[in-house]
Write a protein that holds these residues in place. Structure first.
Motif, PDB file in Angstrom:
ATOM      1  N   ASN A  18      83.646  11.106   3.807  1.00 46.29           N
ATOM      2  CA  ASN A  18      83.301  12.835   4.178  1.00 46.29           C
ATOM      3  C   ASN A  18      81.740  13.050   3.483  1.00 46.29           C
ATOM      4  OD1 ASN A  18      83.038  15.299   4.889  1.00 46.29           O
ATOM      5  ND2 ASN A  18      85.215  15.624   4.592  1.00 46.29           N
ATOM      6  N   PRO A  19      80.646  13.475   4.260  1.00 45.38           N
ATOM      7  CA  PRO A  19      79.530  13.646   3.637  1.00 45.38           C
ATOM      8  C   PRO A  19      79.724  15.163   2.881  1.00 45.38           C
ATOM      9  CG  PRO A  19      79.211  12.981   5.732  1.00 45.38           C
ATOM     10  CD  PRO A  19      80.473  13.071   5.894  1.00 45.38           C
ATOM     11  N   SER A  20      80.560  15.992   3.352  1.00 48.92           N
ATOM     12  CA  SER A  20      80.815  17.284   2.735  1.00 48.92           C
ATOM     13  C   SER A  20      81.492  17.452   1.540  1.00 48.92           C
ATOM     14  CB  SER A  20      81.519  18.312   3.666  1.00 48.92           C
ATOM     15  OG  SER A  20      82.746  17.954   3.859  1.00 48.92           O
ATOM     16  N   LEU A  22      80.544  14.856  -0.800  1.00 49.74           N
ATOM     17  CA  LEU A  22      79.860  13.805  -1.508  1.00 49.74           C
ATOM     18  C   LEU A  22      79.497  14.415  -2.961  1.00 49.74           C
ATOM     19  CD1 LEU A  22      77.947  11.434  -2.069  1.00 49.74           C
ATOM     20  CD2 LEU A  22      76.125  12.853  -1.105  1.00 49.74           C
ATOM     21  N   LEU A  32      70.320   8.870  -3.658  1.00 48.55           N
ATOM     22  CA  LEU A  32      70.047   9.804  -2.727  1.00 48.55           C
ATOM     23  C   LEU A  32      68.460   9.983  -2.723  1.00 48.55           C
ATOM     24  CD1 LEU A  32      70.944  11.509  -0.362  1.00 48.55           C
ATOM     25  CD2 LEU A  32      71.309  13.465  -1.923  1.00 48.55           C
ATOM     26  N   THR A  58      79.113   7.191   2.542  1.00 47.79           N
ATOM     27  CA  THR A  58      79.204   8.600   2.315  1.00 47.79           C
ATOM     28  C   THR A  58      77.547   9.089   1.871  1.00 47.79           C
ATOM     29  OG1 THR A  58      81.236   8.491   1.184  1.00 47.79           O
ATOM     30  CG2 THR A  58      79.965  10.485   1.064  1.00 47.79           C
ATOM     31  N   ARG A  61      75.540   8.833   5.152  1.00 48.03           N
ATOM     32  CA  ARG A  61      75.904   9.871   6.218  1.00 48.03           C
ATOM     33  C   ARG A  61      75.218  11.463   5.874  1.00 48.03           C
ATOM     34  NH1 ARG A  61      82.089   8.464   8.468  1.00 48.03           N
ATOM     35  NH2 ARG A  61      81.609   6.573   9.302  1.00 48.03           N
ATOM     36  N   TYR A  62      75.660  11.573   4.427  1.00 43.52           N
ATOM     37  CA  TYR A  62      75.120  12.739   3.837  1.00 43.52           C
ATOM     38  C   TYR A  62      73.333  12.941   4.353  1.00 43.52           C
ATOM     39  CZ  TYR A  62      73.886  16.455   0.685  1.00 43.52           C
ATOM     40  OH  TYR A  62      73.396  17.709  -0.180  1.00 43.52           O
ATOM     41  N   ASN A  65      72.664  13.516   7.724  1.00 51.49           N
ATOM     42  CA  ASN A  65      72.950  15.193   8.191  1.00 51.49           C
ATOM     43  C   ASN A  65      71.662  16.057   7.880  1.00 51.49           C
ATOM     44  OD1 ASN A  65      75.280  14.561   9.173  1.00 51.49           O
ATOM     45  ND2 ASN A  65      76.503  15.048   7.345  1.00 51.49           N
ATOM     46  N   GLN A  66      70.950  15.347   7.010  1.00 47.86           N
ATOM     47  CA  GLN A  66      69.738  16.316   6.626  1.00 47.86           C
ATOM     48  C   GLN A  66      68.356  15.909   7.435  1.00 47.86           C
ATOM     49  OE1 GLN A  66      70.680  18.201   4.101  1.00 47.86           O
ATOM     50  NE2 GLN A  66      72.681  17.137   4.295  1.00 47.86           N
TER      51      GLN A  66
END
Length: 371
Positions: A18-20, A22, A32, A58, A61-62, A65-66
Motif C-alpha cells: 500500500n503506497p499510502s 510507505l 526513492l 511499495t 507504486r508510490y 503515483n507521483q
C-alpha cells in the motif's frame, strides 16, 4: 476483528503493498531518490534490488503515483518468457494492437511508432520489469536492445528492472557486460535496523489511527530479531500479534504475545530467507561457513568493481553531455550576438537615412527663411 478493539480505522499491517503506508527509512528514502533521479534525468536503465518482502513493490507504486500524470507505464510480472515473446508482451501491456503471428521486426516497428507518437506529445514512456532475476540471458539481451529505440537527443523508452539479489549476481556475469553498462542508476534495498523497525511499527499503527506505543519495546525487539528487519515479515508478525492480543483482551502487545505468535507460526514460513540462511550456516561446519564467507566477500568485491565501472561510465557520459551543452550554448550565444549586430546595423542605417531626410528638409526651410 481486532480493529474496533484497538481503535483502528483499518488494518495497519496488511500484507498487500500500500503506497499510502510507505515508511521512508533512510534506505527506502535513498532508494526513492535514486529512482526519481533516474526517471527524471532519463539516464538509462534503472535497477532496484532487494530481498523478498523488503518493500520494492511499495516503493515503485508510490513513485508511480507521483509521476503517472505525464507518463505511460507498462508493468511486466511474468518474467518466465522466451526472448521471441518479449516484444509481443510489451505491446500487450501498452495496449498496442497487433496481429497474431506478427514478426519480431514488425512488432518492433509498432513499438517504435507508439514511442514516437508519445514523444511528439511530450509524454514519457516507462517499462517496469518485476521479478527480473528470473529473466534468461537471451531475454536480458532483448531488453538491452530496446535501449536503441531513441532519438538523437534522448531515449524513447525508459526501463526499470526490479528483482531479488540474484539479479545483481546474474548481471555481473561477463556475458552480460553490455547489459550491465546500460544500468546508469541502481540501488540495493537492505533490511531495516532495530530502531527503524520500531519506528516502522509505530508509523503504521498511527497511520491506522491507533496508538503508536501499542507494542512494548521488548515486543519490538523480538519482532526485529525474528524478521531481521524485513517489512513483510514484520507485518505478518504484528498482524498475528494483534489477533492474539485481541483474543486475550490485552490493551498492549507485550513480549509474551509475540513469543506465542513465533511459537505457533514458526513452522508456517514466518522466518525470512535471511533467517533460514543464518540458521543453516550456524548448523554447518566451520569450514563450510568460512568458505561461504569467502565466496560472499568475493561477490561483494565483484559487485563493488562493477558499480565503480558503471559510475565511471556514467560520469564520462555526463561530462560529454555537459561539454556538448556548453558548446551548444556558446554557438547559440555567438549566433544571437551576430543577429543582434545585424539588427543594430540595420537600425543604424535606418537612422542615418532618416537623419539625411530631416537634414535636407532643414536646409530647404533655411533657404526659404533667408529669402
Amino acid at each position: 476483528m481486532y480493529k474496533e478493539f484497538y481503535g483502528f480505522k483499518e488494518k495497519p499491517f496488511n500484507l498487500v503493498p500500500n503506497p499510502s503506508y510507505l515508511f521512508l527509512s533512510n534506505k527506502h528514502a535513498n532508494a526513492l531518490s535514486f529512482l526519481e533521479y533516474g526517471l527524471t534525468e532519463k539516464v538509462g536503465f534503472v535497477m532496484l534490488t532487494g530481498e523478498i518482502g523488503i518493500g520494492k513493490t511499495t516503493i515503485v507504486r508510490y513513485l508511480l503515483n507521483q509521476i503517472e500524470s505525464d507518463m505511460d507505464v507498462a508493468v511486466i510480472f511474468n518474467t518466465n518468457v522466451l526472448s521471441d515473446d518479449l516484444i509481443n508482451l510489451i505491446l500487450s501491456e501498452f495496449e498496442i494492437e497487433y496481429d497474431d503471428g506478427i514478426t519480431k521486426a514488425k512488432a518492433l516497428a509498432l513499438l517504435y511508432e507508439f514511442l514516437i507518437e508519445k514523444y511528439s506529445k511530450g509524454r514519457k514512456v516507462l517499462l517496469i520489469i518485476d521479478e527480473a532475476q528470473n529473466l534468461s540471458e537471451d531475454v536480458l539481451e532483448e531488453i538491452r536492445m530496446l535501449s536503441n529505440l531513441q532519438t538523437d537527443e534522448e531515449m524513447l523508452l525508459q526501463i526499470m528492472i526490479v528483482g531479488q539479489p540474484e539479479l545483481r549476481d546474474k548481471i555481473s556475469d561477463p556475458k552480460l557486460e553490455q547489459f550491465a553498462q546500460r544500468i546508469s542508476v541502481s540501488y540495493h534495498l537492505s533490511a531495516m535496523t532495530l530502531e527503524e523497525t520500531g519506528e516502522y511499527i509505530a508509523y503504521r499503527l498511527e497511520k491506522a489511527e491507533g496508538k503508536p506505543e501499542l507494542f512494548s519495546l521488548d515486543a519490538v525487539k523480538k519482532i526485529y530479531e525474528m524478521s531481521t528487519g524485513i517489512p513483510r515479515t514484520i507485518n505478518l508478525l504484528c498482524d498475528a500479534s494483534l489477533v492474539y492480543g485481541y483474543a486475550d483482551e490485552k490493551q498492549a502487545i507485550d513480549l509474551d504475545t509475540v513469543d506465542m505468535v513465533v511459537e505457533d507460526k514458526g513452522g508456517m514460513g514466518v522466518f525470512t530467507r535471511n533467517r533460514l540462511k543464518q540458521n543453516s550456516v550456524q548448523a554447518g561446519s566451520s569450514t563450510a561457513a568460512h568458505k561461504a564467507s569467502q565466496d560472499d566477500l568475493i561477490k561483494k568485491i565483484t559487485n563493488v568493481e562493477n558499480h565503480f565501472s558503471q559510475l565511471k561510465e556514467f560520469y564520462h557520459n555526463y561530462i560529454k553531455e555537459m561539454e556538448s551543452r556548453a558548446q551548444f550554448c556558446r554557438d547559440e550565444m555567438v549566433s544571437e550576438l551576430k543577429s543582434s549586430m545585424t539588427r543594430e546595423k540595420t537600425r543604424n542605417e535606418e537612422l542615418l537615412l532618416e537623419y539625411g531626410k530631416l537634414n535636407e528638409r532643414y536646409r530647404l526651410l533655411l533657404r526659404k527663411f533667408r529669402k
